[in-house]
Design a protein around this motif. Structure first.
Motif, PDB file in Angstrom:
ATOM      1  N   VAL A  36       1.044  -1.072  -0.558  1.00 12.72           N
ATOM      2  CA  VAL A  36      -0.244  -0.006  -0.204  1.00 12.72           C
ATOM      3  C   VAL A  36       1.039   1.618  -0.104  1.00 12.72           C
ATOM      4  N   PHE A  37       0.626   2.394  -1.066  1.00 10.58           N
ATOM      5  CA  PHE A  37       1.488   3.501  -1.541  1.00 10.58           C
ATOM      6  C   PHE A  37       0.882   5.309  -0.590  1.00 10.58           C
ATOM      7  N   ALA A  38       1.606   5.474  -0.497  1.00 10.12           N
ATOM      8  CA  ALA A  38       1.229   6.883  -0.194  1.00 10.12           C
ATOM      9  C   ALA A  38       0.611   7.407  -0.617  1.00 10.12           C
ATOM     10  N   PRO A  39      -0.945   8.044  -0.456  1.00  9.32           N
ATOM     11  CA  PRO A  39      -1.803   8.847  -1.893  1.00  9.32           C
ATOM     12  C   PRO A  39      -1.243  10.283  -1.603  1.00  9.32           C
ATOM     13  N   ILE A  40      -0.640  10.564  -0.814  1.00  9.89           N
ATOM     14  CA  ILE A  40      -0.200  12.433  -0.878  1.00  9.89           C
ATOM     15  C   ILE A  40       1.007  11.966  -0.202  1.00  9.89           C
ATOM     16  N   SER A  41       1.570  13.524   0.043  1.00  4.90           N
ATOM     17  CA  SER A  41       3.311  13.980   0.559  1.00  4.90           C
ATOM     18  C   SER A  41       1.885  14.722   1.929  1.00  4.90           C
ATOM     19  N   GLY A  42       3.146  14.365   3.186  1.00  7.00           N
ATOM     20  CA  GLY A  42       2.393  14.802   3.610  1.00  7.00           C
ATOM     21  C   GLY A  42       3.526  14.075   5.343  1.00  7.00           C
ATOM     22  N   ASP A  43       2.839  14.468   6.729  1.00  3.53           N
ATOM     23  CA  ASP A  43       2.770  13.804   8.110  1.00  3.53           C
ATOM     24  C   ASP A  43       2.561  12.716   8.424  1.00  3.53           C
ATOM     25  N   VAL A  44       2.558  11.853   8.615  1.00  6.77           N
ATOM     26  CA  VAL A  44       1.450  11.109   9.149  1.00  6.77           C
ATOM     27  C   VAL A  44       0.815  10.918  11.084  1.00  6.77           C
ATOM     28  N   THR A  45      -0.202  11.099  10.824  1.00  3.58           N
ATOM     29  CA  THR A  45      -1.015  11.521  11.895  1.00  3.58           C
ATOM     30  C   THR A  45      -1.737  10.782  13.102  1.00  3.58           C
ATOM     31  N   VAL A  46      -1.956   9.243  11.589  1.00  2.00           N
ATOM     32  CA  VAL A  46      -2.602   8.595  13.118  1.00  2.00           C
ATOM     33  C   VAL A  46      -1.751   7.470  12.090  1.00  2.00           C
ATOM     34  N   VAL A  47      -1.422   6.072  13.289  1.00  2.00           N
ATOM     35  CA  VAL A  47      -1.023   4.325  12.403  1.00  2.00           C
ATOM     36  C   VAL A  47      -1.758   4.329  13.434  1.00  2.00           C
ATOM     37  N   ASN A  48      -2.295   2.222  12.401  1.00  2.00           N
ATOM     38  CA  ASN A  48      -3.320   1.566  13.052  1.00  2.00           C
ATOM     39  C   ASN A  48      -3.057   0.136  12.776  1.00  2.00           C
ATOM     40  N   ALA A  49      -1.339   0.143  12.213  1.00  2.00           N
ATOM     41  CA  ALA A  49      -1.388  -0.834  12.019  1.00  2.00           C
ATOM     42  C   ALA A  49       0.566  -1.294  12.475  1.00  2.00           C
ATOM     43  N   THR A  50      -0.744  -3.083  13.695  1.00  2.00           N
ATOM     44  CA  THR A  50       0.861  -3.722  13.707  1.00  2.00           C
ATOM     45  C   THR A  50       1.140  -4.743  12.936  1.00  2.00           C
ATOM     46  N   ILE A  51       2.571  -5.328  13.011  1.00  2.00           N
ATOM     47  CA  ILE A  51       2.751  -6.927  12.065  1.00  2.00           C
ATOM     48  C   ILE A  51       2.050  -7.645  13.087  1.00  2.00           C
ATOM     49  N   GLY A  52       1.055  -7.998  12.054  1.00  2.00           N
ATOM     50  CA  GLY A  52       0.317  -8.915  11.917  1.00  2.00           C
ATOM     51  C   GLY A  52      -0.558  -9.302  12.527  1.00  2.00           C
ATOM     52  N   MET A  53      -1.641  -7.853  11.945  1.00  2.00           N
ATOM     53  CA  MET A  53      -2.489  -7.326  13.387  1.00  2.00           C
ATOM     54  C   MET A  53      -3.797  -7.795  11.178  1.00  2.00           C
ATOM     55  N   LEU A  54      -4.950  -7.485  11.384  1.00  4.37           N
ATOM     56  CA  LEU A  54      -5.457  -8.301  10.257  1.00  4.37           C
ATOM     57  C   LEU A  54      -6.354  -7.336  10.273  1.00  4.37           C
ATOM     58  N   ILE A  55      -6.378  -6.548   8.696  1.00  7.01           N
ATOM     59  CA  ILE A  55      -6.741  -5.198   8.268  1.00  7.01           C
ATOM     60  C   ILE A  55      -7.982  -5.873   7.396  1.00  7.01           C
ATOM     61  N   SER A  56      -9.096  -4.674   7.820  1.00  5.89           N
ATOM     62  CA  SER A  56     -10.339  -5.086   6.933  1.00  5.89           C
ATOM     63  C   SER A  56     -10.298  -3.591   5.924  1.00  5.89           C
ATOM     64  N   PRO A  57     -11.417  -4.223   5.227  1.00  2.00           N
ATOM     65  CA  PRO A  57     -11.579  -2.680   3.914  1.00  2.00           C
ATOM     66  C   PRO A  57     -11.400  -1.059   4.595  1.00  2.00           C
TER      67      PRO A  57
END
Length: 371
Positions: free
Chosen positions: A188-209
């Protein structure tokens, strides 16, 4: 006995020092506050008359620092997957197209397999459709066979294009799939340039759409989003100056400019949205989401002014210390005043029977005398 004498001596010394530093005032029965000339001089006090100054007429508003919708991105995945790699932290800067997270799932393989099957069939179905069309045009075959070949080809073509678009959304190269190079991972790639304000991903975590993996904000287009009450909105015009503060972070007064005024009244508070632009040098000091208290400058006027420190506030009422006489010392009485507009250092006082342009008012050292 010596210990008691020493204690009394020290206490006497402390009390005498305290008296030397404190401005002593006496309050007579007539309500006057009296100080000596020596106390007036040692306290570097000043007396002056109100002076006329220009004041901005402002409409109060509140709101926040925000960015346009195109400068804020909530990054999601089009299909569920388990987080395989991620290195981002809140506060990191990213550029458009930079890898954000790698996901893994067998569902990605299923999509590629379906695409590969359709891709292999479509050439045959197209040639069969072309053959049946030629035979039908020469009246050698029936219309039924021709329509059947056309239907199968068009259905396969639609499926091919649909699966190909799905692969593109998953950032999987269809050409690699057609060569037999299938993968269970997507990036998954960054759609815009900027600063990261929220990160909800951790290794092994299941991400739904429906889940946000990362939120990115581009602060290059920071602006003001203010709420103005219905009773004031007709006074607000384009290009008017906005003066605002961020009370939770700084006492500094910043400036902006009205750029857009809303056309409808929103919510139970009966407010209208006002959009304000900021200069580049101001944007660098602010962050998205900051709460602001603002004043929109809608007019200017002249008024009697005194320094802000000359005002005493007690029980939600405002007073100044009015000079009564200065013969032997200085005598002051509290005179109630109504306040008008404010600037950074001065406040407008509305003239009344006690206070006018010729009145003598204590303008410096008021706190010490009043308390």
């Amino acid at each position: 006995m010596k210990k008691i004498i020493y204690t009394i001596a020290i206490a006497t010394l402390l009390f005498s020092c305290k008296d030397a530093k404190t401005v002593e005032t006496t309050l007579k029965d007539d309500g006057l506050i009296n100080i000596t000339k020596e106390q007036f001089q040692s306290g570097t006090m000043e007396i002056a008359s109100p002076v006329k100054q220009d004041f901005d007429v402002v409409i109060k508003a509140s709101g926040s620092i925000d960015v346009p919708p195109e400068n804020r991105a909530k990054v999601t995945s089009f299909m569920s997957g388990y987080v395989k790699t991620t290195k981002l932290l809140v506060g990191d800067k990213v550029v458009k197209g930079q890898p954000i997270v790698t996901l893994e799932s067998t569902d990605y393989l299923d999509v590629q397999k379906d695409y590969l099957e359709v891709a292999e069939q479509i050439n045959y179905l197209k040639s069969e459709y072309d053959r049946q069309k030629t035979l039908f045009d020469e009246k050698i075959t029936s219309q039924k066979n021709y329509l059947k070949a056309e239907s199968e080809y068009r259905r396969a073509k639609g499926m091919y294009q649909s699966l190909r678009a799905k692969l593109v959304l998953l950032n999987i190269n269809p050409s690699n799939v057609e060569k037999g190079n299938l993968t269970s991972r997507i990036t998954v790639f960054a759609p815009i340039s900027g600063d990261v304000t929220v990160v909800n991903a951790t290794i092994g975590m299941l991400i739904s759409p429906s889940e946000v993996i990362v939120e990115i904000v581009n602060n290059s287009e920071l602006h003001l989003e203010l709420s103005v009450f219905e009773k004031d909105i007709l006074k607000v015009k384009m290009n008017q100056k906005i003066k605002f503060t961020v009370p939770e972070a700084s006492k500094e007064v910043f400036e902006g400019e009205v750029h857009l005024v809303g056309k409808s009244i929103e919510g139970k508070d009966r407010t209208i949205n006002v959009h304000g632009h900021l200069a580049d040098n101001i944007k660098q000091k602010l962050l998205t989401g900051m709460f602001v208290e603002a004043g929109i400058v809608v007019d200017s006027k002249k008024g009697l002014s005194v320094p802000s420190e000359a005002i005493i506030t007690e029980n939600n009422k405002n007073f100044v210390l009015l000079l009564d006489n200065d013969k032997k010392g200085y005598s002051f009485k509290k005179a109630p005043v109504s306040l008008g507009e404010k600037s950074e250092r001065f406040v407008e006082i509305l003239p009344n029977t006690l206070v006018n342009s010729s009145s003598k008012i204590l303008t410096k050292g008021v706190f010490d005398v009043a308390n």
